[in-house]
Scaffold this motif. Sequence first.
Motif, short mmCIF file in Angstrom:
data_model
loop_
_atom_site.label_atom_id
_atom_site.label_comp_id
_atom_site.label_asym_id
_atom_site.label_seq_id
_atom_site.Cartn_x
_atom_site.Cartn_y
_atom_site.Cartn_z
N ILE A 188 0.74 2.41 2.90
CA ILE A 188 0.65 3.96 3.22
C ILE A 188 1.11 4.61 2.21
N ALA A 189 1.77 4.32 1.16
CA ALA A 189 2.26 4.81 0.08
C ALA A 189 2.17 3.87 -0.99
N ASP A 235 13.27 4.86 -2.65
CA ASP A 235 12.48 5.54 -1.65
C ASP A 235 12.55 4.33 -0.54
N GLU A 288 0.84 8.93 -0.52
CA GLU A 288 1.64 9.24 0.86
C GLU A 288 0.82 9.32 2.01
N THR A 289 0.59 8.52 2.91
CA THR A 289 -0.31 8.66 4.23
C THR A 289 0.76 8.56 5.31
N ASN A 290 0.45 9.95 5.89
CA ASN A 290 1.49 9.74 7.07
C ASN A 290 1.39 8.78 8.21
N LYS A 291 2.40 8.21 8.82
CA LYS A 291 2.06 7.21 9.88
C LYS A 291 1.55 7.41 11.03
N GLU A 292 1.43 8.96 11.22
CA GLU A 292 0.80 9.71 12.47
C GLU A 292 -0.62 9.90 12.00
N ASN A 293 -1.19 9.43 10.86
CA ASN A 293 -2.74 9.82 10.48
C ASN A 293 -3.39 8.69 11.48
N LYS A 342 -2.84 4.86 12.61
CA LYS A 342 -2.69 4.64 14.04
C LYS A 342 -3.57 3.59 14.75
N SER A 347 -7.11 10.09 -2.11
CA SER A 347 -6.23 10.76 -1.44
C SER A 347 -6.26 12.24 -2.28
N PRO A 358 -7.30 10.77 3.57
CA PRO A 358 -6.30 10.03 3.68
C PRO A 358 -6.77 8.47 3.48
#
Length: 359
Positions: free
Chosen positions: A159-160, A209, A281-286, A290, A314, A319
């Motif tokens: 996701i990153a 990171d 960097e893609t949010n875990k809540e995207n 999910k 991106s 995303p």
Amino acid sequence: MREMDTVELTKKLVEINSVTGSEGEVCEFVKNYLEENGIKVEKNQVDDKRYNIIARTGSGEKKLILCSHFDTVPPHIPLSGKDGKLYGRGTCDAKCHIASSLNILIELSKTKLNGELIFVGVTAEEVGGDDGAKKVVEELGLKADAAIILEPMDLRLAIAQVGVIWADLEMTGKEMHVTQMNDEANVVGEMAKLVAKLHEEFPKKFNQDSLVGKPQFQVTVFKGGETTNVLAGKCIAKLDCRHTPNETKEQIYEFIDECINLSNLKVKPEVKETAYRPVLETNKENDIVKTFTKIKPDIELFGYEAVTDANYFSDVGIPSVIFGCGKMDVAHTRDEHVVIDDIKKEEEILKKVCEDFLN
């Protein structure tokens, strides 16, 4: 050409030599395979033989991209198999991913989707993607709610990914016999001082990171001088910097300037950027993340320390995540291979993700 199972299709694709620059035959094979299985193909021409492929199924507002690449690094290594594995150039990077994407597109074209699944097959990924994903995104203006970039991730979900800066440091001096230098600067020695300072200070300045690990800074090429007894007229150092989502491009260049000032140089170098790939960097809540964790609750989320085509998507607001079977540590090697059962697992997971995301 009848629909093949994904393992057989992978074999057919691996048998085709598609080293970067010679992808024409595999492009034609993929185009024919899709068309003969009822899928319309859009070509994004690269040259008289090579093209990127865009193919779609379903309709609706929600859109999902599956993207992987046709090209391989040299040399072409013929297909072979043993112990439940396929060997050969492109087995894991990335012909098995092309195969699973094609068959998922064909299978889901026989069902009703409440959205659109878009396959993007590209050339030139192994040399930076300018003629591939970058060209497609810029020229066709693709829009989607998410993109899945298929690469050998060992069935994990990235996701990153790091950002990459390539730059040249160039110092210009006066070429002369070493006995005549007097107060003239030795640009090779001055550049060596700067390189040492850059390597010394970088680990102190930037931190690890949680996803992509430590940022990296390396001088990979150092050129100056022609012979032993002549001062060089020019010296060039080439930099490769892999930075994390915690740093910006601007901060890296500020760091380089700081080191130039700290090195007390007689000659200041010119800094020339030669390539840049921004961080992902893609949010875990995207939704796309999910969906993966819903379909495979134990999937490992991580950050990838190299680069893929994901940032091209991106960068335009799509995303993006990176997924696929196969291990990156065997890609680009003489031992490149993929486990056959893992190809089947990838297809199963990916198909469920596509169905869930678009319904």
